[in-house]
Motif scaffolding. Structure first.
Motif, PDB file in Angstrom:
ATOM      1  N   GLN A  41       0.808  -1.170  -0.071  1.00 45.61           N
ATOM      2  CA  GLN A  41       0.133   0.019  -0.063  1.00 45.61           C
ATOM      3  C   GLN A  41       0.938   1.085  -0.093  1.00 45.61           C
ATOM      4  O   GLN A  41       1.858   1.369   0.582  1.00 45.61           O
ATOM      5  CB  GLN A  41      -1.026  -0.005   1.182  1.00 45.61           C
ATOM      6  CG  GLN A  41      -1.946  -1.003   1.126  1.00 45.61           C
ATOM      7  CD  GLN A  41      -2.789  -0.921   2.448  1.00 45.61           C
ATOM      8  OE1 GLN A  41      -2.462  -0.199   3.589  1.00 45.61           O
ATOM      9  NE2 GLN A  41      -3.889  -1.620   2.735  1.00 45.61           N
TER      10      GLN A  41
ATOM     11  N   GLN B 122      -1.225   2.577  -8.996  1.00 45.19           N
ATOM     12  CA  GLN B 122      -2.421   1.862  -8.948  1.00 45.19           C
ATOM     13  C   GLN B 122      -2.942   1.767  -7.427  1.00 45.19           C
ATOM     14  O   GLN B 122      -4.270   1.829  -7.344  1.00 45.19           O
ATOM     15  CB  GLN B 122      -2.011   0.326  -9.556  1.00 45.19           C
ATOM     16  CG  GLN B 122      -3.334  -0.531  -9.548  1.00 45.19           C
ATOM     17  CD  GLN B 122      -4.513   0.007 -10.436  1.00 45.19           C
ATOM     18  OE1 GLN B 122      -4.349   0.351 -11.314  1.00 45.19           O
ATOM     19  NE2 GLN B 122      -5.809  -0.150  -9.806  1.00 45.19           N
ATOM     20  N   SER B 123      -2.127   1.314  -6.666  1.00 46.99           N
ATOM     21  CA  SER B 123      -2.476   1.375  -5.285  1.00 46.99           C
ATOM     22  C   SER B 123      -3.070   2.898  -4.727  1.00 46.99           C
ATOM     23  O   SER B 123      -4.216   2.681  -4.049  1.00 46.99           O
ATOM     24  CB  SER B 123      -1.211   1.180  -4.337  1.00 46.99           C
ATOM     25  OG  SER B 123      -1.321   1.509  -2.615  1.00 46.99           O
TER      26      SER B 123
ATOM     27  N   SER C 202      -4.735   4.918  -6.329  1.00 49.17           N
ATOM     28  CA  SER C 202      -6.035   4.862  -7.133  1.00 49.17           C
ATOM     29  C   SER C 202      -7.066   4.084  -6.441  1.00 49.17           C
ATOM     30  O   SER C 202      -8.192   4.238  -6.696  1.00 49.17           O
ATOM     31  CB  SER C 202      -5.907   4.591  -8.734  1.00 49.17           C
ATOM     32  OG  SER C 202      -6.001   3.243  -8.856  1.00 49.17           O
ATOM     33  N   GLU C 203      -6.695   3.082  -5.721  1.00 50.20           N
ATOM     34  CA  GLU C 203      -7.633   2.065  -5.110  1.00 50.20           C
ATOM     35  C   GLU C 203      -8.066   2.845  -3.585  1.00 50.20           C
ATOM     36  O   GLU C 203      -7.576   3.950  -3.287  1.00 50.20           O
ATOM     37  CB  GLU C 203      -7.099   0.971  -4.546  1.00 50.20           C
ATOM     38  CG  GLU C 203      -6.687   0.323  -5.891  1.00 50.20           C
ATOM     39  CD  GLU C 203      -5.685  -0.962  -5.814  1.00 50.20           C
ATOM     40  OE1 GLU C 203      -5.277  -0.838  -4.598  1.00 50.20           O
ATOM     41  OE2 GLU C 203      -5.496  -1.776  -6.810  1.00 50.20           O
ATOM     42  N   THR C 204      -9.079   2.470  -2.949  1.00 48.09           N
ATOM     43  CA  THR C 204      -9.540   2.804  -1.834  1.00 48.09           C
ATOM     44  C   THR C 204      -8.660   3.210  -0.868  1.00 48.09           C
ATOM     45  O   THR C 204      -7.938   2.067  -0.379  1.00 48.09           O
ATOM     46  CB  THR C 204     -10.906   2.253  -1.325  1.00 48.09           C
ATOM     47  OG1 THR C 204     -11.980   2.042  -2.228  1.00 48.09           O
ATOM     48  CG2 THR C 204     -11.377   2.695  -0.037  1.00 48.09           C
TER      49      THR C 204
END
Length: 195
Positions: free
Chosen positions: A70, A185-186, A188-190
């Motif tokens: 993360q 990418q991490s 852009s995730e919740t």
């Protein structure tokens, strides 16, 4: 009576000094562009610039990434810039820098050119340099990162934890396109709560 006059003069002087700084010409989260890798820096070294001139630099917390996959970023520098719109000269004073030594009160100067909503160019100037005398010097280009404050703010921490100066310097040098893609990418995730 003399005291009232002295206070009024002091107040006018202070207000005039505060008014001498123009609003900062850009704000948001940016990273230094490197040839052929426009947004890669957003996965490693982020500049947060505020409209009031305050800035902070954040590096990817490598240990946290390795342990949790993360994104989390540690603040390694902070300071404040003042901007003169007439000359487009930026004067920044770094207050905290955990990698490089800071010269107390000595501003870094740069000619700022806003290239649009997503990019800004900065030409670093020496104490007596003028941008007009350095026409062939390339400017540093900072690109807006592909995420907003709501995505990145929960991933920023205000300290460097137990990282040494050498650890931070190594983190600042490390660039890896595959890792940058995973980090972005991490982001852009919740967002998860920062540990």
């Amino acid at each position: 009576m003399k005291l009232r006059f002295l206070l009024a003069a002091l107040s006018a002087t202070l207000c005039g000094a505060a008014a001498a700084s123009d609003p900062y010409p850009f704000e948001g989260y940016f990273a230094l562009e490197t040839p052929g890798k426009t947004l890669e820096g957003c996965g490693f070294d982020i500049l947060h610039q505020s409209r009031d001139g305050a800035f902070s630099g954040y590096l990817l917390d490598k240990r946290h990434w390795d342990a949790h996959r993360q994104a989390r970023f540690v603040r390694y520098k902070s300071g404040r810039c003042t901007f003169d719109a007439a000359s487009a000269i930026d004067n920044c004073v770094t207050h905290t820098h955990h990698i490089a030594d800071v010269e107390d009160g000595k501003p870094d100067r740069a000619k700022v050119t806003v290239l649009g909503d997503d990019a800004v160019a900065m030409l670093t100037l020496g104490e007596s340099d003028s941008a007009e005398r350095l026409p062939d010097l390339p400017a540093f280009v900072f690109r807006r990162c592909p995420f907003g404050a709501e995505q990145i703010a929960p991933r920023l921490v205000d300290s460097v934890g137990d990282y040494s100066k050498a650890d931070l310097a190594e983190m600042a040098r490390t660039r890896n396109a595959a890792l940058a893609a995973q980090v972005l990418q991490s982001i852009s995730e919740t967002p998860a709560a920062v540990d």
